[in-house]
Design a protein around this motif. Structure first.
Motif, PDB file in Angstrom:
ATOM      1  N   PHE A   1      47.436  39.529   8.286  1.00  0.00           N
ATOM      2  CA  PHE A   1      46.566  40.518   8.919  1.00  0.00           C
ATOM      3  C   PHE A   1      47.242  41.872   9.102  1.00  0.00           C
ATOM      4  CE2 PHE A   1      45.539  36.212  10.200  1.00  0.00           C
ATOM      5  CZ  PHE A   1      44.275  36.116   9.641  1.00  0.00           C
TER       6      PHE A   1
ATOM      7  N   VAL B   1      43.276  31.063   8.813  1.00  0.00           N
ATOM      8  CA  VAL B   1      44.509  30.767   8.042  1.00  0.00           C
ATOM      9  C   VAL B   1      44.418  29.331   7.494  1.00  0.00           C
ATOM     10  CG1 VAL B   1      47.043  30.803   8.074  1.00  0.00           C
ATOM     11  CG2 VAL B   1      45.795  32.257   9.683  1.00  0.00           C
TER      12      VAL B   1
ATOM     13  N   PHE C   1      48.513  26.459  15.330  1.00  0.00           N
ATOM     14  CA  PHE C   1      47.214  25.853  15.645  1.00  0.00           C
ATOM     15  C   PHE C   1      46.189  26.963  15.767  1.00  0.00           C
ATOM     16  CE2 PHE C   1      50.219  22.581  16.574  1.00  0.00           C
ATOM     17  CZ  PHE C   1      49.550  21.402  16.273  1.00  0.00           C
ATOM     18  N   VAL C   2      45.917  27.610  14.631  1.00  0.00           N
ATOM     19  CA  VAL C   2      44.975  28.727  14.590  1.00  0.00           C
ATOM     20  C   VAL C   2      43.694  28.255  13.910  1.00  0.00           C
ATOM     21  CG1 VAL C   2      46.795  30.470  14.611  1.00  0.00           C
ATOM     22  CG2 VAL C   2      46.004  29.593  12.425  1.00  0.00           C
TER      23      VAL C   2
ATOM     24  N   GLY D   1      43.898  26.398  20.850  1.00  0.00           N
ATOM     25  CA  GLY D   1      45.074  26.059  20.041  1.00  0.00           C
ATOM     26  C   GLY D   1      46.096  25.281  20.869  1.00  0.00           C
TER      27      GLY D   1
ATOM     28  N   LEU E   1      52.946  27.932  16.892  1.00  0.00           N
ATOM     29  CA  LEU E   1      52.224  29.119  17.366  1.00  0.00           C
ATOM     30  C   LEU E   1      50.807  28.705  17.771  1.00  0.00           C
ATOM     31  CD1 LEU E   1      52.332  32.546  15.591  1.00  0.00           C
ATOM     32  CD2 LEU E   1      50.148  31.603  16.300  1.00  0.00           C
TER      33      LEU E   1
END
Ligand code: COA
Ligand code: ZN
Length: 315
Positions: free
Chosen positions: A240, A53, A47-48, A84, A78
């Motif tokens: 990254f 992403v 949950f970014v 998030g 994540l």
């Protein structure tokens, strides 16, 4: 027989960096195949920020579908921050991971925060998740080397692990983000961490950039670790962290562990179905070190689903 616990991270770590984006239903199909192969713990998504992403933009829809189809699966996701976490809670998450990189630069690249802010952010997110009744994990990223700052000193790693222990995180995942660990460094790192953190609270997350992920896993097993992340076909990498290649392949981990007397309950033949599906969708060859051999055994009808060679089975 002693067991090891595998979290297959292919739908998250595996897919977050791929040029080919899968649809929500294709991701669900991948997860179905993983469950059919016997995986009981899967990192489903993250949950970014969708601008950071885009591959994970469908996190809420995917997690809801997975929970309703596989209520017994230990799904984990994540989350980079409280926002998030809230999105994950609304989608029904019962377990989350936060990511704390061991260096300032890596935290800035990954979540746009200094090391001090990232530490506070991860502690706050874990506290809040625990208050919601969730199980929690912390990835300690770039645990061996950082692509920007070089070697991560073991005492630095230990201090961060203890800061996360202070908020009662349930599991600390030592992540070799760029795949630069060696068995000797794994042994040295765990001999220090092991003084402060119970082995059953630690997990290892290796990448196979230099072909040493299986050897590193063996060093961790010898040190007493029983929890490992891996991804089917070795799919993976961090967008990254320059130089990060795919994860330790689930098939390599299973073959090595089962052949060494550890139980995983994973069917290697069915795991090959996952890899074939992922290769087809990614339109490129995948597979860990053992994939070609396993595929050949399957073709010949000689593959023991537990990966045991003749004379090694319990019969
Ligand atoms: N999910 C979705 N959107 C989020 C979010 C989350 N978890 N956290 C923040 N946002 C949104 C904010 O609401 C804001 O939206 P707006 O511009 O519409 O108001 C925007 O993103 C910027 O918020 P900000 O708090 O300033 O974040 P940032 O730009 O500093 O980015 C992260 C921080 C953590 C959200 C971003 O860097 C990220 O998602 N990183 C993920 C890294 C990753 O997945 N790495 C691989 C795994 S290790
Ligand atoms: Zn990873």
């Amino acid at each position: 027989m002693e067991s090891i616990w595998i979290t297959d991270v292919s739908p998250r770590d595996g897919l977050q960096n791929q040029p080919k984006h899968l649809s929500t239903h294709e991701k669900l199909a991948l997860i179905r195949l993983l469950v059919a192969a016997g995986l009981e713990r899967i990192e489903v998504t993250s949950f970014v920020s969708p601008s950071a992403v885009p591959q994970m933009a469908d996190a809420a829809d995917l997690l809801s579908l997975v929970i309703s189809e596989f209520p017994k699966l230990q799904s984990t996701v994540l989350v980079p921050n409280l926002k998030g976490l809230e999105r994950a809670r609304l989608a029904g998450a019962s377990e989350i991971s936060v990511v704390l990189a061991a260096t300032d630069t890596m935290n800035r690249k990954n979540i746009n925060q200094s090391l001090a802010d990232a530490t506070r952010n991860c502690q706050d997110t874990v506290r809040a998740a625990k208050a919601m009744g969730m199980r929690t994990r912390t990835y300690l990223a770039v645990a061996f080397d950082c692509p920007f700052e070089g070697v991560t000193p073991v005492p630095t790693l230990l201090a961060l692990a203890q800061q996360m222990q202070a908020v009662q995180v349930d599991e600390i995942v030592i992540a070799d983000t760029i795949g630069s660990a060696t068995p000797g460094r794994v042994r040295d790192c765990l001999s220090v961490l092991g003084w402060a953190i119970p082995m059953n609270q630690l997990a290892m997350h290796f990448h196979d950039t230099r072909g040493l992920a299986v050897a590193n896993t063996w060093a961790a097993l010898e040190a007493g670790i029983r929890r490992f992340d891996a991804s089917a076909g070795g799919l993976g990498g961090c967008p990254f962290a320059p130089g990060a290649a795919g994860n330790l392949a689930t098939e390599d981990l299973v073959l090595m562990a089962q052949g060494s007397g550890f139980q995983t309950n994973i069917d290697l033949g069915r795991l090959l179905d996952v890899i074939e599906f992922a290769q087809h969708k990614m339109d490129r060859p995948l597979g860990g070190r053992s994939y070609s051999w396993l595929a050949l055994q399957k073709q010949k009808g000689d593959l023991d689903p537990r990966g045991l060679s003749q004379g090694q089975s319990d019969a």
